[in-house]
Design a protein around this motif. Structure first.
Motif, PDB file in Angstrom:
ATOM      1  N   GLY A   1     -41.692  28.401  27.226  1.00 40.64           N
ATOM      2  CA  GLY A   1     -40.503  27.835  26.606  1.00 40.64           C
ATOM      3  C   GLY A   1     -40.666  27.683  25.102  1.00 40.64           C
ATOM      4  N   LEU A   2     -41.816  27.239  24.655  1.00 36.95           N
ATOM      5  CA  LEU A   2     -42.066  27.112  23.219  1.00 36.95           C
ATOM      6  C   LEU A   2     -42.066  28.486  22.547  1.00 36.95           C
ATOM      7  CD1 LEU A   2     -44.854  24.365  23.123  1.00 36.95           C
ATOM      8  CD2 LEU A   2     -42.410  24.109  22.654  1.00 36.95           C
ATOM      9  N   ALA A   3     -42.592  29.478  23.250  1.00 31.97           N
ATOM     10  CA  ALA A   3     -42.625  30.827  22.687  1.00 31.97           C
ATOM     11  C   ALA A   3     -41.226  31.412  22.539  1.00 31.97           C
ATOM     12  CB  ALA A   3     -43.479  31.738  23.570  1.00 31.97           C
TER      13      ALA A   3
ATOM     14  N   ALA B   1     -28.858  23.229  41.413  1.00 27.20           N
ATOM     15  CA  ALA B   1     -28.434  24.371  40.601  1.00 27.20           C
ATOM     16  C   ALA B   1     -28.212  23.959  39.154  1.00 27.20           C
ATOM     17  CB  ALA B   1     -27.158  24.985  41.188  1.00 27.20           C
ATOM     18  N   GLN B   2     -27.625  22.791  38.955  1.00 27.95           N
ATOM     19  CA  GLN B   2     -27.385  22.303  37.601  1.00 27.95           C
ATOM     20  C   GLN B   2     -28.695  21.988  36.887  1.00 27.95           C
ATOM     21  OE1 GLN B   2     -24.795  18.994  38.435  1.00 27.95           O
ATOM     22  NE2 GLN B   2     -22.928  20.233  38.352  1.00 27.95           N
ATOM     23  N   ALA B   3     -29.626  21.357  37.586  1.00 30.72           N
ATOM     24  CA  ALA B   3     -30.923  21.034  36.984  1.00 30.72           C
ATOM     25  C   ALA B   3     -31.698  22.301  36.642  1.00 30.72           C
ATOM     26  CB  ALA B   3     -31.735  20.149  37.922  1.00 30.72           C
ATOM     27  N   SER B   4     -31.617  23.299  37.497  1.00 33.10           N
ATOM     28  CA  SER B   4     -32.296  24.572  37.236  1.00 33.10           C
ATOM     29  C   SER B   4     -31.692  25.260  36.021  1.00 33.10           C
ATOM     30  CB  SER B   4     -32.195  25.481  38.461  1.00 33.10           C
ATOM     31  OG  SER B   4     -32.836  24.903  39.583  1.00 33.10           O
ATOM     32  N   ALA B   5     -30.357  25.195  35.907  1.00 30.90           N
ATOM     33  CA  ALA B   5     -29.691  25.799  34.752  1.00 30.90           C
ATOM     34  C   ALA B   5     -30.097  25.110  33.460  1.00 30.90           C
ATOM     35  CB  ALA B   5     -28.178  25.732  34.938  1.00 30.90           C
ATOM     36  N   ARG B   6     -30.220  23.794  33.515  1.00 31.98           N
ATOM     37  CA  ARG B   6     -30.653  23.063  32.326  1.00 31.98           C
ATOM     38  C   ARG B   6     -32.071  23.459  31.938  1.00 31.98           C
ATOM     39  NH1 ARG B   6     -32.718  16.874  32.176  1.00 31.98           N
ATOM     40  NH2 ARG B   6     -33.450  16.880  30.027  1.00 31.98           N
ATOM     41  N   LEU B   7     -32.942  23.615  32.925  1.00 32.52           N
ATOM     42  CA  LEU B   7     -34.315  24.028  32.642  1.00 32.52           C
ATOM     43  C   LEU B   7     -34.342  25.427  32.033  1.00 32.52           C
ATOM     44  CD1 LEU B   7     -37.337  23.514  32.791  1.00 32.52           C
ATOM     45  CD2 LEU B   7     -37.301  24.311  35.169  1.00 32.52           C
ATOM     46  N   ALA B   8     -33.494  26.308  32.527  1.00 34.42           N
ATOM     47  CA  ALA B   8     -33.409  27.663  31.960  1.00 34.42           C
ATOM     48  C   ALA B   8     -32.973  27.598  30.498  1.00 34.42           C
ATOM     49  CB  ALA B   8     -32.436  28.502  32.783  1.00 34.42           C
ATOM     50  N   THR B   9     -32.022  26.706  30.203  1.00 37.61           N
ATOM     51  CA  THR B   9     -31.554  26.561  28.825  1.00 37.61           C
ATOM     52  C   THR B   9     -32.653  26.008  27.924  1.00 37.61           C
ATOM     53  OG1 THR B   9     -29.273  26.183  29.563  1.00 37.61           O
ATOM     54  CG2 THR B   9     -29.851  25.425  27.357  1.00 37.61           C
TER      55      THR B   9
ATOM     56  N   THR C   1     -35.899  26.199  28.276  1.00 36.95           N
ATOM     57  CA  THR C   1     -37.027  27.119  28.117  1.00 36.95           C
ATOM     58  C   THR C   1     -36.630  28.455  27.510  1.00 36.95           C
ATOM     59  OG1 THR C   1     -36.722  27.948  30.378  1.00 36.95           O
ATOM     60  CG2 THR C   1     -38.258  26.102  30.071  1.00 36.95           C
ATOM     61  N   GLY C   2     -35.334  28.795  27.575  1.00 32.13           N
ATOM     62  CA  GLY C   2     -34.904  30.099  27.108  1.00 32.13           C
ATOM     63  C   GLY C   2     -35.261  31.216  28.070  1.00 32.13           C
ATOM     64  N   LEU C   3     -35.602  30.863  29.311  1.00 29.22           N
ATOM     65  CA  LEU C   3     -35.984  31.845  30.321  1.00 29.22           C
ATOM     66  C   LEU C   3     -34.802  32.125  31.244  1.00 29.22           C
ATOM     67  CD1 LEU C   3     -39.500  30.383  31.229  1.00 29.22           C
ATOM     68  CD2 LEU C   3     -38.964  32.233  29.617  1.00 29.22           C
ATOM     69  N   GLY C   4     -34.853  33.251  31.938  1.00 26.08           N
ATOM     70  CA  GLY C   4     -33.778  33.647  32.819  1.00 26.08           C
ATOM     71  C   GLY C   4     -33.737  32.835  34.100  1.00 26.08           C
ATOM     72  N   ASP C   5     -32.584  32.846  34.748  1.00 20.95           N
ATOM     73  CA  ASP C   5     -32.421  32.096  35.993  1.00 20.95           C
ATOM     74  C   ASP C   5     -33.397  32.570  37.062  1.00 20.95           C
ATOM     75  OD1 ASP C   5     -30.384  30.664  34.816  1.00 20.95           O
ATOM     76  OD2 ASP C   5     -28.780  31.913  35.635  1.00 20.95           O
TER      77      ASP C   5
END
Length: 373
Positions: free
Chosen positions: A61-63, A191-199, A201-205
């Protein structure tokens, strides 16, 4: 609070237009001696917290972090401008930045970048904890469906045998329907929590889904194996800011010391508050664990009694509902403890390293950086 050590302050550089130049740190000691020249090497807190999935997501995520990338680009551009100014003034030796670990000359803006990395690591970790909590809630909801369906079948058999009234079957049917609705709501929340984590970290779903499919160790075992000395980067940044102000004669020595002492005191208060929050969260988690054990034992006894015909369905209904509430409270308390621990590490400044003072600008700038001033 420790008393500040006050060595002699000395500066040799004082010229107009030098504010952006790297500044040799003054001999200003912070209130907590452990912070002075605090080490930034070694394993990061997320690598030592006991959850490899957390460690990987924070690292990646930092990268991929847009804010950090844009800030690194800004620092690189600022360094180029400083170098050009130094060349024009024929003072390259005085202005040349020294960014290597252990060097004393580090501009305040570079400490600000390290502070940003510290905060972003904490934000990613908190999003991960929220996703794991939502995942645990979903698992609990799904696991609760089968027992209630079983209870409904038993109630139907006993009603057909004339052993109980229709109320047993009605109550059981209500709980089955409620559990089905709860599963749907839990799926949406996850699903909402996973989407927030994706946002965050900048990683895909898909990447997030694969990571969360791995067995978690959070939130129960999130902890560092030891207690490293705090290194609040904000205090170090403040020290550099005051050095720059003194160098351009924009403040006095007494004012610089007062500003640094204030920043140190505020940092100490933040650390103390975060530490107390961890202690409170741990006490709450311990209480929730004991309550859960009692509730599950009562539910097992009520379930066995109902099936043996010695307990009413109302007793089972209350016991099962209490056990579900206790499981929910325990999961919430454990996640709260993990979150409090991350916030404590962030307050202590354990989320940055020496390399964060010398960030490498990405070859391709993020699209969101195009509007930067």
């Amino acid at each position: 609070m420790m008393r500040a050590r006050i060595p002699v302050l000395a500066f040799a550089l004082a010229c107009g237009g030098c504010a952006a130049a790297p500044v040799v740190p003054p001999d200003l000691s912070v209130t907590n001696p452990a912070v002075e020249d605090a080490p930034q090497e070694g394993a990061t807190w997320w690598a030592r917290a006991g959850d490899p999935v957390l460690a990987r997501l924070v690292r990646e995520g930092l990268a991929h972090d847009t804010a950090l990338a844009c800030d690194a680009i800004s620092l690189a551009e600022a360094d180029k401008r400083d170098a050009a100014r130094a060349k024009r003034l024929s003072m390259r030796r005085l202005f040349a930045p020294k960014r290597a670990a252990g060097e004393a000359t580090i501009a305040p803006v570079h400490y600000a970048h390290a502070a940003l990395a510290n905060r972003r690591a904490g934000a990613i970790a908190e999003a991960y904890i929220a996703a794991r909590l939502a995942q645990a809630r979903l698992a609990m909801r799904r696991e609760a469906v089968a027992p209630w369906q079983d209870n409904a079948e038993i109630a139907r058999f006993r009603r057909e045998a004339g052993l109980v009234s229709a109320i047993d079957g009605s109550l059981a049917g209500v709980m089955v329907d409620l559990d089905a609705d709860a599963v749907t709501a839990a799926e949406t929340a996850f699903a909402q929590a996973s989407a927030r984590l994706a946002t965050e970290t900048g990683l895909g779903d898909d990447t997030i889904a694969a990571a969360l499919a791995e067995p978690p160790t959070l939130p129960a075992s999130l902890a560092l194996p030891d207690a490293p000395a705090p290194r609040p980067v904000g205090v170090l940044a403040r020290r550099q800011e005051q050095a720059a102000a003194l160098a351009r004669q924009g403040t006095t020595e007494d004012a610089a010391r007062a500003a640094l002492a204030s920043a140190t005191a505020m940092s100490a208060q933040d650390i103390d508050s975060a530490t107390r929050a961890v202690e409170a969260a741990r006490a709450l988690a311990d209480t929730a664990t004991r309550t859960l054990a009692q509730a599950e034992r009562a539910a097992r006894d009520a379930r066995a009694g109902y099936r043996a015909g010695t307990e009413l369905f109302a007793t089972l209904y209350v016991a099962e509902a209490a056990a579900e509430a206790a499981r929910e409270a325990a999961a919430q308390a454990q996640a709260g403890l993990a979150r409090a621990q991350v916030q404590a590490w962030t307050a202590q400044g354990l989320g940055w390293r020496a390399e964060d003072l010398t960030p490498k600008a990405p070859e391709i700038a993020p699209a969101t950086c195009s509007g930067r001033p």
